[in-house]
Design a protein around this motif. Sequence first.
Motif, PDB file in Angstrom:
ATOM      1  N   LEU A 169       4.394  11.198  -5.435  1.00 20.04           N
ATOM      2  CA  LEU A 169       3.452  10.069  -5.501  1.00 20.04           C
ATOM      3  C   LEU A 169       3.908   9.016  -6.504  1.00 20.04           C
ATOM      4  CD1 LEU A 169      -0.031  11.848  -5.324  1.00 20.04           C
ATOM      5  CD2 LEU A 169       1.379  10.966  -3.475  1.00 20.04           C
ATOM      6  N   GLN A 200       0.824  -1.220   0.000  1.00 15.12           N
ATOM      7  CA  GLN A 200       0.000   0.000   0.000  1.00 15.12           C
ATOM      8  C   GLN A 200       0.857   1.270   0.000  1.00 15.12           C
ATOM      9  OE1 GLN A 200      -2.899   0.673  -0.670  1.00 15.12           O
ATOM     10  NE2 GLN A 200      -3.978  -1.262  -0.514  1.00 15.12           N
ATOM     11  N   ILE A 201       1.794   1.318  -0.923  1.00 15.73           N
ATOM     12  CA  ILE A 201       2.644   2.495  -1.031  1.00 15.73           C
ATOM     13  C   ILE A 201       2.049   3.443  -2.069  1.00 15.73           C
ATOM     14  CG2 ILE A 201       4.962   3.352  -1.549  1.00 15.73           C
ATOM     15  CD1 ILE A 201       4.720   1.521   0.950  1.00 15.73           C
ATOM     16  N   VAL A 202       1.892   4.690  -1.696  1.00 15.78           N
ATOM     17  CA  VAL A 202       1.420   5.704  -2.632  1.00 15.78           C
ATOM     18  C   VAL A 202       2.510   6.754  -2.810  1.00 15.78           C
ATOM     19  CG1 VAL A 202      -0.284   7.503  -3.029  1.00 15.78           C
ATOM     20  CG2 VAL A 202      -0.995   5.337  -2.009  1.00 15.78           C
ATOM     21  N   ALA A 203       3.014   7.243  -1.673  1.00 14.03           N
ATOM     22  CA  ALA A 203       4.028   8.285  -1.726  1.00 14.03           C
ATOM     23  C   ALA A 203       5.415   7.649  -1.635  1.00 14.03           C
ATOM     24  CB  ALA A 203       3.830   9.257  -0.575  1.00 14.03           C
ATOM     25  N   VAL A 204       6.339   8.338  -2.196  1.00 14.81           N
ATOM     26  CA  VAL A 204       7.724   7.858  -2.182  1.00 14.81           C
ATOM     27  C   VAL A 204       8.599   9.037  -1.782  1.00 14.81           C
ATOM     28  CG1 VAL A 204       9.613   7.172  -3.710  1.00 14.81           C
ATOM     29  CG2 VAL A 204       7.398   6.016  -3.877  1.00 14.81           C
ATOM     30  N   PHE A 222      -3.092  13.428   2.721  1.00 11.11           N
ATOM     31  CA  PHE A 222      -1.805  14.127   2.786  1.00 11.11           C
ATOM     32  C   PHE A 222      -2.003  15.582   3.204  1.00 11.11           C
ATOM     33  CE2 PHE A 222      -1.293  10.749  -0.319  1.00 11.11           C
ATOM     34  CZ  PHE A 222      -0.202  10.083   0.195  1.00 11.11           C
ATOM     35  N   GLN A 236      -1.862   6.284  10.284  1.00  8.44           N
ATOM     36  CA  GLN A 236      -0.584   5.578  10.256  1.00  8.44           C
ATOM     37  C   GLN A 236       0.534   6.413   9.663  1.00  8.44           C
ATOM     38  OE1 GLN A 236      -0.626   1.920   8.216  1.00  8.44           O
ATOM     39  NE2 GLN A 236      -1.720   0.819   9.810  1.00  8.44           N
ATOM     40  N   ILE A 237       0.146   7.478   8.983  1.00  6.03           N
ATOM     41  CA  ILE A 237       1.154   8.149   8.165  1.00  6.03           C
ATOM     42  C   ILE A 237       1.591   9.459   8.790  1.00  6.03           C
ATOM     43  CG2 ILE A 237       1.599   9.190   5.909  1.00  6.03           C
ATOM     44  CD1 ILE A 237      -0.320   7.174   4.739  1.00  6.03           C
ATOM     45  N   ASP A 238       2.849   9.650   8.778  1.00 10.21           N
ATOM     46  CA  ASP A 238       3.408  10.907   9.239  1.00 10.21           C
ATOM     47  C   ASP A 238       4.223  11.479   8.098  1.00 10.21           C
ATOM     48  OD1 ASP A 238       3.814  12.838  11.206  1.00 10.21           O
ATOM     49  OD2 ASP A 238       5.830  12.079  11.534  1.00 10.21           O
ATOM     50  N   LEU A 298       2.274   5.697  -6.415  1.00  5.98           N
ATOM     51  CA  LEU A 298       0.993   5.548  -7.112  1.00  5.98           C
ATOM     52  C   LEU A 298       1.219   5.334  -8.605  1.00  5.98           C
ATOM     53  CD1 LEU A 298      -2.101   5.729  -6.819  1.00  5.98           C
ATOM     54  CD2 LEU A 298      -1.889   8.170  -7.249  1.00  5.98           C
ATOM     55  N   ARG A 358       4.259   4.453   9.666  1.00 10.33           N
ATOM     56  CA  ARG A 358       4.706   4.901   8.348  1.00 10.33           C
ATOM     57  C   ARG A 358       5.103   6.370   8.411  1.00 10.33           C
ATOM     58  NH1 ARG A 358       2.094   2.379   3.602  1.00 10.33           N
ATOM     59  NH2 ARG A 358       1.585   0.263   4.252  1.00 10.33           N
ATOM     60  N   VAL A 359       6.175   6.641   7.771  1.00  9.41           N
ATOM     61  CA  VAL A 359       6.584   8.033   7.633  1.00  9.41           C
ATOM     62  C   VAL A 359       6.878   8.255   6.157  1.00  9.41           C
ATOM     63  CG1 VAL A 359       8.244   9.803   8.305  1.00  9.41           C
ATOM     64  CG2 VAL A 359       7.636   8.012   9.935  1.00  9.41           C
ATOM     65  N   ILE A 360       6.280   9.303   5.599  1.00  9.33           N
ATOM     66  CA  ILE A 360       6.598   9.588   4.204  1.00  9.33           C
ATOM     67  C   ILE A 360       7.427  10.870   4.125  1.00  9.33           C
ATOM     68  CG2 ILE A 360       4.599   8.381   3.280  1.00  9.33           C
ATOM     69  CD1 ILE A 360       3.275  11.121   2.921  1.00  9.33           C
ATOM     70  N   HIS A 368      -6.677  -1.432  -4.969  1.00 11.77           N
ATOM     71  CA  HIS A 368      -7.326  -0.670  -3.911  1.00 11.77           C
ATOM     72  C   HIS A 368      -6.253   0.124  -3.165  1.00 11.77           C
ATOM     73  CE1 HIS A 368      -9.583  -0.628   0.149  1.00 11.77           C
ATOM     74  NE2 HIS A 368      -9.846   0.429  -0.549  1.00 11.77           N
ATOM     75  N   VAL A 369      -6.322   1.414  -3.263  1.00 13.27           N
ATOM     76  CA  VAL A 369      -5.320   2.262  -2.615  1.00 13.27           C
ATOM     77  C   VAL A 369      -5.875   2.712  -1.259  1.00 13.27           C
ATOM     78  CG1 VAL A 369      -4.024   4.410  -2.780  1.00 13.27           C
ATOM     79  CG2 VAL A 369      -4.420   3.029  -4.826  1.00 13.27           C
ATOM     80  N   VAL A 370      -5.185   2.299  -0.230  1.00 14.79           N
ATOM     81  CA  VAL A 370      -5.624   2.660   1.123  1.00 14.79           C
ATOM     82  C   VAL A 370      -4.667   3.703   1.680  1.00 14.79           C
ATOM     83  CG1 VAL A 370      -6.216   1.805   3.415  1.00 14.79           C
ATOM     84  CG2 VAL A 370      -6.356   0.286   1.445  1.00 14.79           C
ATOM     85  N   ILE A 371      -5.214   4.783   2.104  1.00 19.73           N
ATOM     86  CA  ILE A 371      -4.371   5.789   2.751  1.00 19.73           C
ATOM     87  C   ILE A 371      -4.923   5.991   4.152  1.00 19.73           C
ATOM     88  CG2 ILE A 371      -3.520   8.149   2.657  1.00 19.73           C
ATOM     89  CD1 ILE A 371      -4.259   7.854  -0.430  1.00 19.73           C
TER      90      ILE A 371
END
Lengths: 120, 571
Positions: free
Chosen positions: B119, A83-87, B150, B110-112, B122, A100-102, B103-106
Amino acid sequence: MSKKPTFNPDPLRQQKMEDGAVAPAPAAEEPSWHLRLFVAGQSPKSLLAYSNLKKICDQYLSGKYRIELVDLIKEPHLAQAHQIVAVPTLVRQLPEPIKRVIGDLSNRERALVGMDLHVA
Amino acid sequence: MTSRKPLKTSGPAFRKALTGISGFDEITHGGLPAGRPTLICGSAGCGKSLFGAEFLVKGIRDYDEPGVLVSFEETPVDIVQNVASLGYDLTDLIKRKKLAIDHVVIDRQQIDENGEFDLEGLFIRLAYAVDSVGAKRVVLDTIESLFSGFDNQAILRSELRRLFGWLKERGLTTIITAERGDGQLTRQGLEEYVSDCVVLLDHRVSGQVSTRRLRIVKYRGSTHGTNEFPFLIDEDGISVLPITTAAMDYQVSDGRVSSGIEELDDMLDGGYYVGSSILLSGTAGTGKSTVAAHLADATCKAKKRCLYFSFEESPHQIIRNTGTIGLDLGGHVKKGLLEFHSARPTAFGLEMHLVQMHKKIEQFKPDLVVVDPISNLRHNSEDGESSEMLIRLIDFLRSRGITAFLISLTGGGSALETSGEDLSSIVDTWMLLRDVESYGERNRILYILKSRGMPHSNQLREFVISSDGIHLVKAYLGSKGVLTGSARLAQEGREQIEASALIAQEQMQVLRIRQRQRALEAQMEALRAEQLASKEEMDRIESSRSERSDLEAASLNAMGRNRTRSAKSKS
């Protein structure tokens, strides 16, 4: 983009490439910190993220960590699986829970919070 | 139903991709811009996701264009289930490597975010999915979810711009769905990035009936219908009205179809034309449905198929009611020649009714369609809209050569010779049923206002419903107009009496003449006898006269001889 293997998903071989870096613990005993960094080729952001991560780990988790580097250009199927979107995305696999840290981790204080790494 | 061949576009470089969504390809003159992104926006529950899913499934099924669905909201399991209700088997398409779902789950929790990012993940996922099936079509549903995932909106926006550019570069026909925003088309202003084609979906409730509408806000480099087009979602997916573009170049037939009423056939010089449209209007209780039932019965008896849409009565009610006038519609239903479809007009909007009718007609393939009554449908739509749609329905039936029998209920207050739906100029035959009040009675009268291309009776006929069906009785014209009901019966009685008096008079005359003839014959007999007697007398006279002359001659001779003898003796 270049296919030059700057990053290697095999963490054991990274020791040779990263000069000056303290070698992670041997694979035989599982380190308590398992970090996965997802990058796309050798973009400046990816390089920066890796070096920032390395610095943090060396400073606070010396000998207790393992960094697994995943290049999505080479292994695109892993992007969906994880489930990676950002890199770049840093995933703390261990210890639980997953964090997760992006971003390129340029803010060290925030990175520590994001990784839930409590500095004594 | 829809023409599958691509329509002419403005230039050779500009290609369109047929969506396969019925009606949509017509109003866009060929579908969405091929190889470019299209924005579909609308509020929650307006059918955006379904539009996207149908675009992919039909693309695979009808045009052999594999697709990728990137879902930001629904899980693949949900999507498969939702689309399964429309009869599409996504798991099979996935198995056959025609469709990929990602299926893109954001998960914001969980995300910092820390520093610069992009992207690319993606992009890689999308590229991987596209390559895995060789996709030509992509649906991003709903990409706006990224905005809640984001913090750094500046990065996000520039990445989205890059994404749309990338999709275009790869020549992927893409649908991007987005939520409707306040004062702008989308909440995040995505229309700014997608400049080729923007479609707006809307869901409105008017008169407690909800109608979905679709509008093409923008379609660069192409002509398109600019109106709001009603569309609906049913078990076959999305249908946009018009389903067919109204063309006037249909074939016509010279064949006739019996109305089921002998006298009416005579009035129409043999019946209705096959494939023509017939409008029967009249006030309540004038027997409109009964006329329709006769036609249905006659059609089924001729082994033709009839589809009966009823918006007032249930099928059983119609069968029972027509049974009392000697029509066995139930038997035709059993034989499969007749099919009833009853629905409350208020059950859904006019569009839904029309689309359902279209579908039933496609399925059943009837020779005759009865709509009883067409006037009820208009209550659910805005004025002007209903007539346009009904005209489309009529055109559709004509183009199929299906005879259409439409019943229109004229309200008590409105003028009789108007059809509420302004259909009068469209239909081929227009008949009117009305009440005539006279001598304390209410009687029905039927007449033909117009009937194109056939000599037809100009008479008003009284319309009688009896236990053996409808009869049209020749109306009597009196000094006070048409005589109907008991007035007609009285007139009939009077004429009967007059006729019998005439007959008696004639008989008397004949008798008198015969007597006179007999008298004359007797006289002639007497005269003949008299003539005979006089003739006999004459004969008698004649014979006595000749006898006499004979005697005279004899005596003369005797005298002569005597004299001779005496002279001899003297000498």
